[in-house]
Design a protein around this motif. Structure first.
Motif, mmCIF file in Angstrom:
data_model
loop_
_atom_site.group_PDB
_atom_site.id
_atom_site.type_symbol
_atom_site.label_atom_id
_atom_site.label_comp_id
_atom_site.label_asym_id
_atom_site.label_seq_id
_atom_site.Cartn_x
_atom_site.Cartn_y
_atom_site.Cartn_z
ATOM 1 N N GLY A 64 1.121 -1.400 0.086
ATOM 2 C CA GLY A 64 -0.309 0.292 -0.189
ATOM 3 C C GLY A 64 1.155 0.889 -0.077
ATOM 4 O O GLY A 64 1.982 1.310 -0.011
ATOM 5 N N PRO A 65 0.089 2.650 -0.352
ATOM 6 C CA PRO A 65 1.099 3.876 -0.131
ATOM 7 C C PRO A 65 1.620 4.004 1.301
ATOM 8 O O PRO A 65 2.753 4.300 0.778
ATOM 9 C CB PRO A 65 0.342 4.888 -0.634
ATOM 10 C CG PRO A 65 -1.270 4.295 -0.708
ATOM 11 C CD PRO A 65 -1.214 2.973 -0.556
ATOM 12 N N ALA A 66 1.675 3.511 2.683
ATOM 13 C CA ALA A 66 2.493 3.433 3.633
ATOM 14 C C ALA A 66 4.116 2.449 3.277
ATOM 15 O O ALA A 66 4.573 2.915 3.789
ATOM 16 C CB ALA A 66 1.861 2.957 4.863
ATOM 17 N N ARG A 376 -0.495 10.875 0.806
ATOM 18 C CA ARG A 376 -1.679 10.101 -0.367
ATOM 19 C C ARG A 376 -2.416 9.540 0.168
ATOM 20 O O ARG A 376 -3.385 8.987 -0.349
ATOM 21 C CB ARG A 376 -0.540 9.641 -1.615
ATOM 22 C CG ARG A 376 -0.746 8.574 -2.003
ATOM 23 C CD ARG A 376 -0.178 8.457 -3.004
ATOM 24 N NE ARG A 376 -0.827 7.929 -4.390
ATOM 25 C CZ ARG A 376 -1.875 6.945 -4.765
ATOM 26 N NH1 ARG A 376 -1.169 5.576 -3.765
ATOM 27 N NH2 ARG A 376 -2.195 6.618 -5.778
ATOM 28 N N GLN A 377 -1.930 8.166 0.908
ATOM 29 C CA GLN A 377 -2.649 7.507 2.011
ATOM 30 C C GLN A 377 -3.864 7.613 2.827
ATOM 31 O O GLN A 377 -4.972 7.698 2.452
ATOM 32 C CB GLN A 377 -2.176 6.470 2.532
ATOM 33 C CG GLN A 377 -2.494 5.359 3.399
ATOM 34 C CD GLN A 377 -2.153 4.343 3.833
ATOM 35 O OE1 GLN A 377 -0.788 5.172 4.679
ATOM 36 N NE2 GLN A 377 -1.569 3.093 4.005
#
Length: 426
Positions: A64-66, A376-377
């Motif tokens: 994911g983004p993270a 972003r997340q």
């Protein structure tokens, strides 16, 4: 004035105490200079290469983004965490052997990313980041030791080579991945030039050579207690934070705006080519006036204009925006390196200030890409990211106004303030 004639603030930069190794001459000097540039070419490739393939890596690994933000952050964080260890290792092994160790770490870490899993990318980023940290600290020391009469010229060529390596990686990573049929192979391929540089450097690492001495008067107060040293470190860190945000996220931002992967990679390469021009030209710009405040502020202006164009201007004009962005960021890196030399009264303090500025600066810089991923997340897109970039630029301008004043660090007495200079430092 030519880059090699950049003046130093009064008092003039003095050689560190102790015997100096015999300087290389003739062809040997040219080959050594070229070797340093080749090493520098390998100290930035891991950053834009992952950026160019980040969407593919996220899809293939399920990150994911993270997690993606962590993958882009770990190598930058290592630049700060491992910088303080470079000088002790060089004193124990010899500078040339420590540089060889750095190249081997860069190559091994880059190859490890080719496994194509999140743990492998993180581990590879840690190993390669440690090697890059050593190279960042040790190469300027070699320039000061072996090219004392060409410090500014070699610093410009060194910083330009850093940007050149990033530009090549940004432009060729996606085509390499397509040719090899694997995004992971596109990451690992950059281990090859690091291995080649290690082989070419090996003959210099075989005989042990004395490391450059980082002097300083006995009883001098610690550098970390000097406000000017912290201001220089803040300037280094803030410009680096913006630079690594661009390395890590500019291509994904442009792809989200509608560019294909290859075009986004090429546009990132255009930005880095602009950095090469800025790196080479900025030392002369930084010495035109009495100090570096105007130069740093003007260069941040270019960065803000370039970033605004990349986010909001029509995609057809993004090439111009990327070039302006790169010109400003490359210039800021060169001005930061120039400030380290001009704020230090002698070579010993310059070496210590370089280690402090890079250790603190790159640790601070690591938070930039991480914050982009978090934003972003949290927001589901990059719409709020320009606010972060504008805040970093504003803080960077403020740090430049403080660090760019014509002053020199004075560590001779425990309570001595920084000395002002009378024009020579500009």
């Amino acid at each position: 004035m030519p880059p090699s004639d950049i003046p130093s603030p009064r008092p003039a930069i003095r050689a560190a105490p102790g015997p100096r190794p015999a300087l290389p001459t003739g062809v040997g000097r040219v080959l050594l200079g070229l070797s340093l540039m080749l090493i520098a070419l390998n100290l930035r490739a891991i950053f834009p290469s992952l950026s160019a393939l980040l969407p593919e890596a996220m899809r293939a690994t399920g990150a994911g983004p993270a997690a993606a933000s962590l993958m882009t952050t770990v190598p930058v964080l290592c630049l700060g965490l491992f910088s303080p260890a470079a000088a002790p290792v060089a004193r124990r092994l010899g500078t040339e052997r420590a540089v060889l160790l750095a190249l081997l770490a860069v190559g091994a870490g880059t190859a490890l990313r080719g496994i194509g899993t999140v743990p492998a990318i993180l581990a590879g980023g840690l190993v390669a980041g440690a090697g890059i940290a050593f190279g960042n600290v040790l190469l300027p020391g070699l320039v000061k030791r072996d090219f004392p009469d060409r410090i500014a010229l070699l610093t410009g060529l060194y910083s330009m080579s850093l940007s050149a390596g990033a530009a090549v990686a940004a432009a060729l990573t996606v085509p390499a991945a397509q040719a090899l049929g694997s995004w992971a192979a596109g990451l690992a391929v950059w281990a090859l030039p690091a291995g080649a540089a290690a082989l070419l450097w090996l003959p210099r690492a075989l005989p042990r050579r004395p490391a450059a001495r980082a002097g300083g008067p006995a009883g001098a107060r610690p550098l970390w207690r000097d406000g000017l040293a912290w201001q220089v470190s803040a300037f280094m860190g803030l410009q680096s934070a913006l630079a690594y945000c661009v390395f890590g996220w500019l291509a994904p931002i442009l792809r989200e705006r509608g560019l294909d992967a290859a075009s986004a990679g090429l546009l990132l390469s255009v930005s880095v080519v602009g950095q090469m021009v800025g790196c080479f030209a900025a030392p002369a710009l930084a010495t035109l006036g009495r100090d570096q405040r105007l130069a740093s502020t003007a260069l941040y202006g270019l960065v803000v204009v370039g970033l605004a164009g990349c986010f909001y201007a029509p995609l057809g004009t993004a090439w111009i925006s990327a070039a302006l962005l790169g010109l400003g960021q490359g210039g800021l890196l060169a001005v930061a390196l120039t400030m380290i030399l001009l704020r230090a009264p002698d070579a010993g303090v310059a070496a210590r200030l370089s280690g402090m500025a890079q250790g603190i600066g790159y640790t601070l810089a690591a938070g930039g890409p991480l914050l982009v991923g978090v934003i972003r997340q949290a927001s589901g897109g990059f719409g709020a990211v320009p606010i972060l970039f504008l805040a970093l630029a504003a803080l960077g301008v403020a740090s430049g106004l403080a660090a760019g004043r014509a002053r020199v660090i004075d560590l001779d007495s425990p309570r001595a303030p920084a000395r002002t200079t009378d024009g020579g430092g500009a």
